[in-house]
Design an enzyme around this catalytic site. Structure first.
Site, PDB file in Angstrom:
ATOM      1  N   ASP A  78       0.790  -1.237   0.000  1.00 44.71           N
ATOM      2  CA  ASP A  78       0.000   0.000   0.000  1.00 44.71           C
ATOM      3  C   ASP A  78       0.824   1.289   0.000  1.00 44.71           C
ATOM      4  O   ASP A  78       1.954   1.337   0.503  1.00 44.71           O
ATOM      5  CB  ASP A  78      -0.888   0.034   1.244  1.00 44.71           C
ATOM      6  CG  ASP A  78      -2.147  -0.791   1.091  1.00 44.71           C
ATOM      7  OD1 ASP A  78      -2.167  -1.689   0.233  1.00 44.71           O
ATOM      8  OD2 ASP A  78      -3.099  -0.540   1.844  1.00 44.71           O
ATOM      9  N   HIS A 225       3.540  -2.162   3.300  1.00 43.24           N
ATOM     10  CA  HIS A 225       3.621  -0.806   2.749  1.00 43.24           C
ATOM     11  C   HIS A 225       4.952  -0.579   2.043  1.00 43.24           C
ATOM     12  O   HIS A 225       5.987  -1.085   2.469  1.00 43.24           O
ATOM     13  CB  HIS A 225       3.471   0.242   3.859  1.00 43.24           C
ATOM     14  CG  HIS A 225       2.118   0.234   4.510  1.00 43.24           C
ATOM     15  ND1 HIS A 225       1.792  -0.643   5.509  1.00 43.24           N
ATOM     16  CD2 HIS A 225       1.025   0.997   4.285  1.00 43.24           C
ATOM     17  CE1 HIS A 225       0.534  -0.430   5.883  1.00 43.24           C
ATOM     18  NE2 HIS A 225       0.051   0.558   5.155  1.00 43.24           N
TER      19      HIS A 225
END
Length: 257
Positions: A78, A225
């Site tokens: 992400d 992430h």
């Protein structure tokens, strides 16, 4: 689905750029290229979403399962792309032959189209993660939700050279019935997660790996992430987790659509 801590901090770092993009966009705009089919020109801002090239609608329920079956695992990444960390994440994925789903913030994709293209060329999938990464999206009007989703869709598709995002992930899990229906109508399956690795908080590589090991029984979709700060721990955790999961008999796939 638990909201991810630290999401508002990332939101504050991108909201300025997002506001500028919103002003330039002059309203909600839609890019209509088919997935995997680069196109030469983008439609004008404000172009109708319902046209001859509009993507086929998908289910509006939030996906968690893997297309790799009962022993499948979905790696999702992400908030990027990020020039410092996305290349390192891509290198680890390539080393272990793993494909992932990259949930991109629209302004980041627009700023780094070369990285978006590298993600696509490497065989990974794209996911719309909105323009501003506002984790309170579910508290905002439908017009705002529409702008965030559709403008990010356009920005990501344009940056990729015409490859559309196949999923939509609400920042912090802030889905609404409206946002899920809208994304699904654009061919983007709402995408959840089962294992929040907490890598955003930088708890240490060992803690990230331990979270994966402890929570994988909850379901196959893992959240990591590649932006929003120093992602050294994420890169190292992936370097440990990917071969360990394969040794345990897991295979890597994409979220179901």
């Amino acid at each position: 689905m638990a909201r991810r801590s630290g999401g508002q901090g990332w939101n504050s770092r991108v909201v300025g750029a997002a506001l500028a993009v919103t002003v330039l966009a002059g309203g909600v705009s839609v890019w209509t290229a088919q997935a995997g089919e680069p196109t030469g020109t983008a439609p004008k801002a404000g172009a109708a979403a319902h046209d001859d090239k509009a993507p086929k609608a998908v289910a509006k329920t939030i996906a968690h399962a893997s297309d790799a079956g009962a022993r499948g695992v979905n790696i999702t990444i992400d908030d990027g792309p990020d020039p410092a960390w996305t290349p390192q994440v891509l290198a680890v994925l390539k080393e272990y032959g793993v494909k992932a789903t990259f949930c991109m913030v629209g302004t980041q994709a627009q700023a780094h189209p070369d990285l978006v293209k590298k993600v696509v060329v490497a065989g990974h999938r794209l996911c719309d993660h909105t323009v501003s990464h506002n984790t309170a999206m579910d508290k905002r009007p439908e017009a705002y939700q529409s702008q965030q989703i559709l403008d990010a869709e356009r920005m990501i598709t344009e940056a990729s050279g015409g490859v559309r995002p196949q999923y939509y992930r609400a920042p912090g899990g802030a889905f609404t019935p409206y946002s899920r229906k809208l994304a699904a109508s654009r061919g983007m399956r709402p995408l959840g997660w089962n294992v929040d690795t907490k890598d955003f908080e930088r708890p240490g590589t060992a803690a990230i790996v331990a979270t994966v090991e402890e929570e994988l029984p909850n379901g196959p979709t893992l959240l990591f992430h590649d932006a929003g700060g120093d992602r050294t721990q994420t890169v190292e955790a992936l370097r440990q987790v990917l071969p360990e999961l394969r040794e345990q008999g897991y295979s890597f796939g994409f979220p179901v659509r």
